[in-house]
Structures are given as C-alpha cells and as structure tokens.
Enzyme design. Structure first.
Site, PDB file in Angstrom:
ATOM      1  N   TYR A 237      46.485  49.625  41.066  1.00  7.53           N
ATOM      2  CA  TYR A 237      47.187  49.932  39.812  1.00  7.53           C
ATOM      3  C   TYR A 237      48.267  50.974  40.068  1.00  7.53           C
ATOM      4  CZ  TYR A 237      43.424  47.422  37.474  1.00  7.53           C
ATOM      5  OH  TYR A 237      42.548  46.453  37.073  1.00  7.53           O
TER       6      TYR A 237
ATOM      7  N   ASN B 209      47.417  39.213  30.599  1.00  5.97           N
ATOM      8  CA  ASN B 209      48.184  38.246  31.383  1.00  5.97           C
ATOM      9  C   ASN B 209      47.962  36.842  30.798  1.00  5.97           C
ATOM     10  OD1 ASN B 209      49.258  36.536  33.313  1.00  5.97           O
ATOM     11  ND2 ASN B 209      48.035  37.295  35.003  1.00  5.97           N
TER      12      ASN B 209
ATOM     13  N   CYS C 158      46.919  38.563  38.758  1.00  5.80           N
ATOM     14  CA  CYS C 158      46.453  39.894  38.365  1.00  5.80           C
ATOM     15  C   CYS C 158      45.136  40.253  39.042  1.00  5.80           C
ATOM     16  CB  CYS C 158      46.359  40.016  36.850  1.00  5.80           C
ATOM     17  SG  CYS C 158      45.351  38.771  36.053  1.00  5.80           S
ATOM     18  N   HIS C 159      44.411  39.246  39.545  1.00  8.44           N
ATOM     19  CA  HIS C 159      43.161  39.526  40.256  1.00  8.44           C
ATOM     20  C   HIS C 159      43.405  40.272  41.562  1.00  8.44           C
ATOM     21  CE1 HIS C 159      44.589  35.619  41.752  1.00  8.44           C
ATOM     22  NE2 HIS C 159      44.026  35.964  42.909  1.00  8.44           N
TER      23      HIS C 159
ATOM     24  N   GLU D 295      40.584  33.925  48.485  1.00 11.67           N
ATOM     25  CA  GLU D 295      41.823  34.238  49.175  1.00 11.67           C
ATOM     26  C   GLU D 295      41.586  34.927  50.514  1.00 11.67           C
ATOM     27  OE1 GLU D 295      44.783  36.112  46.747  1.00 11.67           O
ATOM     28  OE2 GLU D 295      44.662  34.552  45.214  1.00 11.67           O
TER      29      GLU D 295
END
Length: 139
Positions: A79, A102, A110-111, A137
């Site tokens: 953040y 979002n 946003c993850h 990911e």
C-alpha cells in the site's frame, strides 16, 4: 463490465446508478473476458488484454487502479509503495479504499497489493481468495 466478488444484484444496481441503465449481458462482449479469466485461472494467461472501463471508480481510485496494471504477474507491491508511486505517500487509507471498490477484481490486480512481505492484508474476495490468487501467480 464488472468483475466483482459482490452479489450480482448489488453490482447491477451500482452499474444502473452510475451508467444510467443496465442493458444486459452481451455474449459478444462477455465471452472474451470469460476466456481470459479461464486462461488466467488455468495458469495460461499472465496479462489480460480485454479493455477495462473504470468509469465506476472515482478519479482517485482510477489513478490507483491504473497504476496497478503496471505491477507484473507474480509480483507484489505494498500500500505504501502504491501511495508513493501515485505521488500521495500519506494516502495509505485512501489507496486501501480504492482497492476495496475495484470494479474489475482480478483483471486489475488489486490482489497484488499487500500490507508487507508475509502479510497479505485485506481483499474484497476475502483472505482465502487473495492467498489463492497470489499462490496461483507464484507458480
């Protein structure tokens, strides 16, 4: 288009209020998104190519979300780093609020924003969904 963890009726109501009216699902527009999401969840897609319309987001949230599209697949940012990169280093709470609303979760990643290394932080889809996406990911 909206890709959200919210209830479908809540999303339709938000779109109707923001856009003026809900036209309805159009397979010609939804199918490419569906195909890309399926490929992403199968581990075959690392970058979405579908067009994203952020008109449901506030101007500040659009700035935050557009910056997120530069965070590469398989990496994370914090953040604080997001706030710094948009030129608002003290706006941590505002960045968090922008991520929480979002309108195109997963597609605008946003993850990938975490509190700090080892601490994923909140996510609209809940902590399990965030951990799942980050693990997907990570390979």
């Amino acid at each position: 288009m909206s890709c959200s963890y919210d209830d479908e009726h809540t999303v339709f109501e938000r779109i109707t209020r923001s856009v003026g009216r809900f036209i309805g699902p159009d397979p010609r527009r939804i199918d490419p998104v569906r195909r890309e999401l399926e490929a992403y969840f199968a581990g075959r897609l690392r970058a979405f190519t579908v067009a994203v319309d952020l008109q449901l987001a506030t101007p500040f949230a659009r700035t935050v979300l557009q910056m997120l599209t530069t965070v590469p697949y398989g990496t994370t940012t914090t953040y604080a780093e997001v706030a710094e990169r948009i030129g608002r280093p003290r706006a941590l709470r505002a960045v968090g609020n922008a991520l929480a609303v979002n309108p195109v979760c997963v597609i605008v990643p946003c993850h990938r924003v975490i509190d700090s290394p080892g601490t994923p932080g909140p996510y609209a889809g809940g902590p399990d969904a965030k951990r799942h996406l980050l693990a997907l990911e990570a390979g």
